[in-house]
Design a protein around this motif. Structure first.
Motif, PDB file in Angstrom:
ATOM      1  N   PHE A  60       1.316 -33.820  14.821  1.00 38.53           N
ATOM      2  CA  PHE A  60       1.991 -32.428  15.522  1.00 38.53           C
ATOM      3  C   PHE A  60       1.916 -32.570  17.023  1.00 38.53           C
ATOM      4  O   PHE A  60       0.791 -32.371  17.476  1.00 38.53           O
ATOM      5  CB  PHE A  60       1.028 -31.400  14.930  1.00 38.53           C
ATOM      6  N   ALA A  95      -2.565 -35.524  12.994  1.00 40.02           N
ATOM      7  CA  ALA A  95      -3.115 -34.803  11.805  1.00 40.02           C
ATOM      8  C   ALA A  95      -3.480 -35.808  10.911  1.00 40.02           C
ATOM      9  O   ALA A  95      -4.560 -35.699   9.866  1.00 40.02           O
ATOM     10  CB  ALA A  95      -2.098 -33.861  11.533  1.00 40.02           C
ATOM     11  N   PRO A 114     -13.826 -31.753   5.486  1.00 43.69           N
ATOM     12  CA  PRO A 114     -13.960 -30.580   6.296  1.00 43.69           C
ATOM     13  C   PRO A 114     -12.718 -29.989   6.896  1.00 43.69           C
ATOM     14  O   PRO A 114     -11.644 -30.408   6.627  1.00 43.69           O
ATOM     15  CB  PRO A 114     -14.650 -31.047   7.841  1.00 43.69           C
ATOM     16  N   ASN A 115     -12.568 -28.789   7.236  1.00 38.89           N
ATOM     17  CA  ASN A 115     -11.626 -27.741   7.429  1.00 38.89           C
ATOM     18  C   ASN A 115     -10.583 -28.471   8.347  1.00 38.89           C
ATOM     19  O   ASN A 115     -11.481 -29.033   9.376  1.00 38.89           O
ATOM     20  CB  ASN A 115     -11.950 -26.551   7.898  1.00 38.89           C
ATOM     21  N   GLY A 116      -9.442 -28.720   8.379  1.00 39.17           N
ATOM     22  CA  GLY A 116      -8.554 -29.247   9.506  1.00 39.17           C
ATOM     23  C   GLY A 116      -8.768 -30.784   9.376  1.00 39.17           C
ATOM     24  O   GLY A 116      -8.116 -31.177  10.329  1.00 39.17           O
ATOM     25  N   SER A 117      -9.054 -31.322   8.278  1.00 38.86           N
ATOM     26  CA  SER A 117      -9.236 -32.792   8.328  1.00 38.86           C
ATOM     27  C   SER A 117      -7.797 -33.377   7.839  1.00 38.86           C
ATOM     28  O   SER A 117      -7.536 -34.762   7.886  1.00 38.86           O
ATOM     29  CB  SER A 117     -10.390 -33.329   7.462  1.00 38.86           C
ATOM     30  N   GLY A 118      -6.854 -32.648   7.638  1.00 38.61           N
ATOM     31  CA  GLY A 118      -5.548 -33.108   7.168  1.00 38.61           C
ATOM     32  C   GLY A 118      -5.289 -33.167   5.921  1.00 38.61           C
ATOM     33  O   GLY A 118      -4.265 -33.590   5.427  1.00 38.61           O
ATOM     34  N   LYS A 119      -6.053 -32.553   5.069  1.00 36.87           N
ATOM     35  CA  LYS A 119      -5.816 -32.538   3.448  1.00 36.87           C
ATOM     36  C   LYS A 119      -4.318 -32.085   3.059  1.00 36.87           C
ATOM     37  O   LYS A 119      -3.602 -32.565   2.254  1.00 36.87           O
ATOM     38  CB  LYS A 119      -6.954 -31.948   2.721  1.00 36.87           C
ATOM     39  N   THR A 120      -4.163 -30.838   3.593  1.00 40.28           N
ATOM     40  CA  THR A 120      -2.926 -29.960   3.323  1.00 40.28           C
ATOM     41  C   THR A 120      -1.910 -30.900   3.831  1.00 40.28           C
ATOM     42  O   THR A 120      -0.788 -31.029   3.316  1.00 40.28           O
ATOM     43  CB  THR A 120      -3.011 -28.783   3.706  1.00 40.28           C
ATOM     44  N   THR A 121      -1.949 -31.370   5.018  1.00 37.68           N
ATOM     45  CA  THR A 121      -0.985 -32.233   5.658  1.00 37.68           C
ATOM     46  C   THR A 121      -0.418 -33.345   4.804  1.00 37.68           C
ATOM     47  O   THR A 121       0.688 -33.733   4.692  1.00 37.68           O
ATOM     48  CB  THR A 121      -1.287 -32.342   7.160  1.00 37.68           C
ATOM     49  N   GLN A 166      -1.754 -24.334  -1.172  1.00 34.91           N
ATOM     50  CA  GLN A 166      -2.910 -23.712  -0.829  1.00 34.91           C
ATOM     51  C   GLN A 166      -2.852 -22.138  -0.708  1.00 34.91           C
ATOM     52  O   GLN A 166      -3.886 -21.501  -1.220  1.00 34.91           O
ATOM     53  CB  GLN A 166      -3.668 -24.355   0.392  1.00 34.91           C
ATOM     54  N   GLU A 197      -6.700 -26.996  -3.416  1.00 33.58           N
ATOM     55  CA  GLU A 197      -7.760 -25.922  -3.639  1.00 33.58           C
ATOM     56  C   GLU A 197      -7.213 -24.884  -4.575  1.00 33.58           C
ATOM     57  O   GLU A 197      -7.329 -23.612  -4.206  1.00 33.58           O
ATOM     58  CB  GLU A 197      -7.758 -25.287  -2.268  1.00 33.58           C
ATOM     59  N   HIS A 254     -13.028 -27.887  -1.918  1.00 33.52           N
ATOM     60  CA  HIS A 254     -14.322 -27.831  -1.289  1.00 33.52           C
ATOM     61  C   HIS A 254     -15.341 -27.512  -1.990  1.00 33.52           C
ATOM     62  O   HIS A 254     -16.578 -27.403  -1.727  1.00 33.52           O
ATOM     63  CB  HIS A 254     -14.071 -26.407  -0.126  1.00 33.52           C
TER      64      HIS A 254
HETATM   65  N1  LIG Z   1       2.695 -27.124  11.246  1.00 36.22           N
HETATM   66  C1  LIG Z   1       1.691 -27.555  12.090  1.00 36.22           C
HETATM   67  N2  LIG Z   1       1.792 -27.527  13.339  1.00 36.22           N
HETATM   68  C2  LIG Z   1       0.854 -28.039  14.300  1.00 36.22           C
HETATM   69  N3  LIG Z   1      -0.278 -28.405  13.876  1.00 36.22           N
HETATM   70  C3  LIG Z   1      -0.438 -28.301  12.398  1.00 36.22           C
HETATM   71  C4  LIG Z   1       0.210 -27.988  11.594  1.00 36.22           C
HETATM   72  N4  LIG Z   1       0.026 -27.978  10.360  1.00 36.22           N
HETATM   73  C5  LIG Z   1      -1.514 -28.361  10.392  1.00 36.22           C
HETATM   74  N5  LIG Z   1      -1.577 -28.827  11.679  1.00 36.22           N
HETATM   75  C6  LIG Z   1      -2.854 -29.264  12.262  1.00 36.22           C
HETATM   76  O1  LIG Z   1      -3.367 -30.358  11.495  1.00 36.22           O
HETATM   77  C7  LIG Z   1      -4.674 -30.427  11.107  1.00 36.22           C
HETATM   78  C8  LIG Z   1      -4.970 -30.742   9.842  1.00 36.22           C
HETATM   79  O2  LIG Z   1      -4.588 -29.446   8.954  1.00 36.22           O
HETATM   80  P1  LIG Z   1      -4.653 -29.297   7.462  1.00 36.22           P
HETATM   81  O3  LIG Z   1      -4.008 -27.941   7.317  1.00 36.22           O
HETATM   82  O4  LIG Z   1      -3.955 -30.400   6.959  1.00 36.22           O
HETATM   83  O5  LIG Z   1      -6.291 -29.186   7.173  1.00 36.22           O
HETATM   84  P2  LIG Z   1      -6.804 -29.102   5.790  1.00 36.22           P
HETATM   85  O6  LIG Z   1      -7.670 -30.254   5.550  1.00 36.22           O
HETATM   86  O7  LIG Z   1      -6.004 -28.772   4.765  1.00 36.22           O
HETATM   87  O8  LIG Z   1      -7.873 -27.912   6.141  1.00 36.22           O
HETATM   88  P3  LIG Z   1      -8.434 -26.717   5.042  1.00 36.22           P
HETATM   89  O9  LIG Z   1      -9.810 -27.348   4.333  1.00 36.22           O
HETATM   90  O10 LIG Z   1      -8.628 -25.620   6.180  1.00 36.22           O
HETATM   91  O11 LIG Z   1      -7.353 -26.334   4.144  1.00 36.22           O
HETATM   92  C9  LIG Z   1      -5.201 -29.101  11.837  1.00 36.22           C
HETATM   93  O12 LIG Z   1      -5.953 -29.613  13.121  1.00 36.22           O
HETATM   94  C10 LIG Z   1      -4.079 -28.229  12.135  1.00 36.22           C
HETATM   95  O13 LIG Z   1      -4.544 -27.501  13.103  1.00 36.22           O
END
Ligand SMILES: Nc1ncnc2c1ncn2[C@@H]1O[C@H](COP(=O)(O)OP(=O)(O)OP(=O)(O)O)[C@@H](O)[C@H]1O
Ligand SMILES: [Mg+2]
Lengths: 335, 263
Positions: free
Chosen positions: B16, B21, B40-47, B88, B178, B210
């Motif tokens: 991004f 990510a 952990p949070n923000g580790s890119g799982k949803t991505t 999520q 989740e 989590h």
């Molecule tokens: N649309 C986007 N634009 C810019 N950055 C993004 C976007 N989506 C996610 N990110 C960044 O990518 C990284 C991974 O985000 P992601 O949502 O995949 O985390 P996650 O593992 O699902 O976290 P959580 O456990 O909080 O759900 C984060 O640093 C987030 O800020």
């Protein structure tokens, strides 16, 4: 002494949901159908109530705007596309019907259906590129097309140029004209109300509510938006096709902004998302606007004032207000 | 043929702007298996889920579903193949009652193909089928809950509704983002058997969680993500014993001990 209390008529009907069970007594049946009957009968006797040439013409125009307003309401409140393309639909439908009639010799009652279908196809194709996009693009593009088309016709001097296409056949007589447009309004009004409650209609509403979830369900949202735009532009093109046969003339004023703006004002006044409301809105707004014809383009100021007043004071619209009041009607019953 | 993984991700990468990510994440899911993804949070799982299901475009990498390359397919085509996902942040149709929410997936081409439940068919119309699915997923049939507006449903039911939307498509694999979070202990306790039943029905599952204790009850293989990179993959015990995971995920060893005693 006999005790009495008030009871709402709609209570018993609302509990027994989903159609069939609602018809438990003639009285309840009457309660449910009365508003629809009033509307249908009211529309059908309009030409007799106002038999003068002038007012009959106004009724036809009301119906054409009503088609546009229903088309706007369908797209805006059931699919989530705000269309400013009323003028586009009117213009495309009108010109096609005019050409079908003058160049190919089709009678109006054949040229109109052709213009409706072909016009809807063309409008859907024109608007297709902005369907995958979210946000305001659809509104902007649908507003831009009619402006551009008028300029193109003017500049290239095609389709009659600024003079327009003349010598278009009128309806066989003015009664046929009246009843054709009135029946079309009723047909599309109840057709659209039916559509939004079908499974297909639910999908369209879902696209408005949450398009990502619809994609996750394995459905192509662009396709469903295109289907809705086709239905909606068909209504507009039908209106445009009728209009050229009423005026017996087709010109670039078919692309006028009024066709885009007045239906929106009528929808706000009548009650957005009710589909009937926009028709009522046209029944009020168009005749008033006719009375103000002397003011010319100043009438746009008048629409704007009405719009602002309604948004500020009664944003729900006449129809929603009326529906609520109707459901609150009570009767006395013995305890 | 049977040892071919149902889903295979090769070097998935997503940036991004400047943020990396996802960094060359590779893994696979076997037929009928439950794979847990933690991090952990923000580790890119949803991505990662968004990339697999084409809700966002991957920067580079390849995704194979039953051996077929689906990296360039649009989201609705992927769902149409039976690769479904939950969100999520729940995405119900708020303006519709719960059971009408399912009419939409049941109207999809895939449901029409696989389900045989065209309106009025032997399985009844879509409303009835919708209520059947809701009952299966834990909505009480004889209560008002299936008929309530989605906007008035509590989190627990919305999570179930997310799963129900996937089930309506007769999926082959569900990517769950989740589904346990935001639920009370008792709600989770009633969800776990549900997940087990999906697995028994032959549906493969990828579960981002989590809530490790509950995840370890159902998933025998876990993958750990940190800052968009795959740290390790293995059984819950192996993963929790790993030093890098302890450091990235928990910060302290005591917490790991606590989790492991319940697992
Ligand atoms: N649309 C986007 N634009 C810019 N950055 C993004 C976007 N989506 C996610 N990110 C960044 O990518 C990284 C991974 O985000 P992601 O949502 O995949 O985390 P996650 O593992 O699902 O976290 P959580 O456990 O909080 O759900 C984060 O640093 C987030 O800020
Ligand atoms: Mg996430």
């Amino acid at each position: 002494m006999e005790q009495r209390r008030k009871e709402r008529i709609d209570r018993g009907i609302k509990v027994r949901t989903d159609g069939l069970y609602a018809l438990m007594s003639w009285r309840e049946l009457g309660y449910l159908t009365l508003p629809r009957l009033v509307l249908i009968v009211g529309m059908l006797i309009l030409p007799f109530v106002m038999p003068s040439m002038y007012w009959q013409r106004v009724i036809s125009i009301v119906c054409i705007y009503a088609l546009l307003a229903v088309s706007f309401d369908l797209l805006a409140h059931f699919v989530g596309l705000v269309s400013l393309g009323g003028a586009l639909f009117i213009g495309v439908g009108g010109y096609i019907s005019a050409i079908m009639n003058t160049s190919f010799g089709f009678p109006p009652l054949l040229a109109i259906p052709i213009a409706t279908i072909a016009g809807a196809g063309i409008c859907t194709l024109l608007l297709f590129p902005c369907l995958p996009l979210r946000g305001v693009y659809f509104a902007i593009v649908s507003l831009m097309y009619p402006l551009a088309m008028a300029r193109v016709i003017e500049a290239l001097d095609i389709l009659g140029g600024t003079d327009g296409i003349m010598g278009i056949d009128s309806f066989p007589n003015r009664w046929i004209e009246q009843y054709f447009v009135i029946l079309m309004v009723l047909l599309f009004l109840f057709g659209v109300r039916r559509l939004v409650n079908l499974d297909l209609g639910l999908v369209l509403r879902a696209v408005k509510d949450n398009d990502q979830a619809v994609r996750a369900s394995g459905m192509n949202i662009t396709f469903y938006k295109a289907v809705a735009v086709f239905f909606s532009s068909a209504m507009g093109c039908l209106g445009g096709a009728c209009l050229v046969h009423i005026y017996m003339w087709s010109g670039i004023s078919l692309f006028a902004l009024d066709f885009s703006i007045l239906p929106i004002a009528a929808t706000v006044i009548g009650g957005a998302g009710t589909i009937v409301g926009p028709v009522l809105g046209c029944l009020i707004l168009v005749p008033v606007s006719e009375l103000l014809r002397d003011f010319g383009t100043l009438r746009i100021v008048f629409y704007s004032l009405i719009l602002v007043a309604f948004i500020v004071f009664r944003s729900e619209g006449i129809m929603v207000y009326g529906q609520r009041k109707y459901h609150q009607i009570e009767r006395w019953v013995k305890v | 043929m049977s040892d071919q993984p149902i889903l295979e991700v090769k070097e998935a990468t997503k940036t991004f702007g400047g943020i990396l990510a996802l960094n060359r994440v590779s893994f696979h899911v076997n037929e009928g298996e439950i794979l847990g993804i933690i991090g952990p949070n923000g580790s890119g799982k949803t991505t990662l889920i968004n990339c697999i299901t084409a809700f966002i475009k991957m920067t580079s990498g390849k995704i194979f579903f039953r051996g077929k390359d689906i990296s360039r397919k649009p989201a609705h085509k992927i769902a149409d193949m039976g690769l479904t996902r939950t969100f999520q942040i729940m995405r119900p149709y708020y303006s519709l009652p719960a059971y009408k929410n399912l009419v939409i997936p049941l109207f999809s081409p895939r449901a029409k193909r696989t389900g045989g439940w065209r309106g009025g068919g032997k399985l009844g119309d879509r409303n009835t089928v919708g209520i059947d699915i809701l009952e299966e997923i834990g909505f009480e049939r004889d209560s008002f809950v299936p008929y309530k507006m989605a906007s008035t449903l509590p989190t627990g039911y919305l999570k179930r509704l997310e799963l129900a939307r996937c089930l309506a498509l007769k999926p082959e694999i569900i990517l769950c983002d989740e589904v346990f979070s935001g639920l009370s202990m008792s709600e989770i306790a009633s969800m776990v058997p549900l997940i087990e039943r999906l697995q028994m029905d032959g549906i493969a599952l990828v579960m981002i969680e989590h809530r490790l204790r509950e995840l370890f009850r159902v998933a025998r293989r876990i993958m750990v993500l940190n800052f968009g990179e795959k740290l390790i993959e293995g059984t819950p015990e192996e993963v929790m014993a790993d030093e890098k995971v302890k450091e990235a995920y928990f910060g302290s060893a005591e917490e790991v001990e606590e989790v492991m005693t319940y697992a």
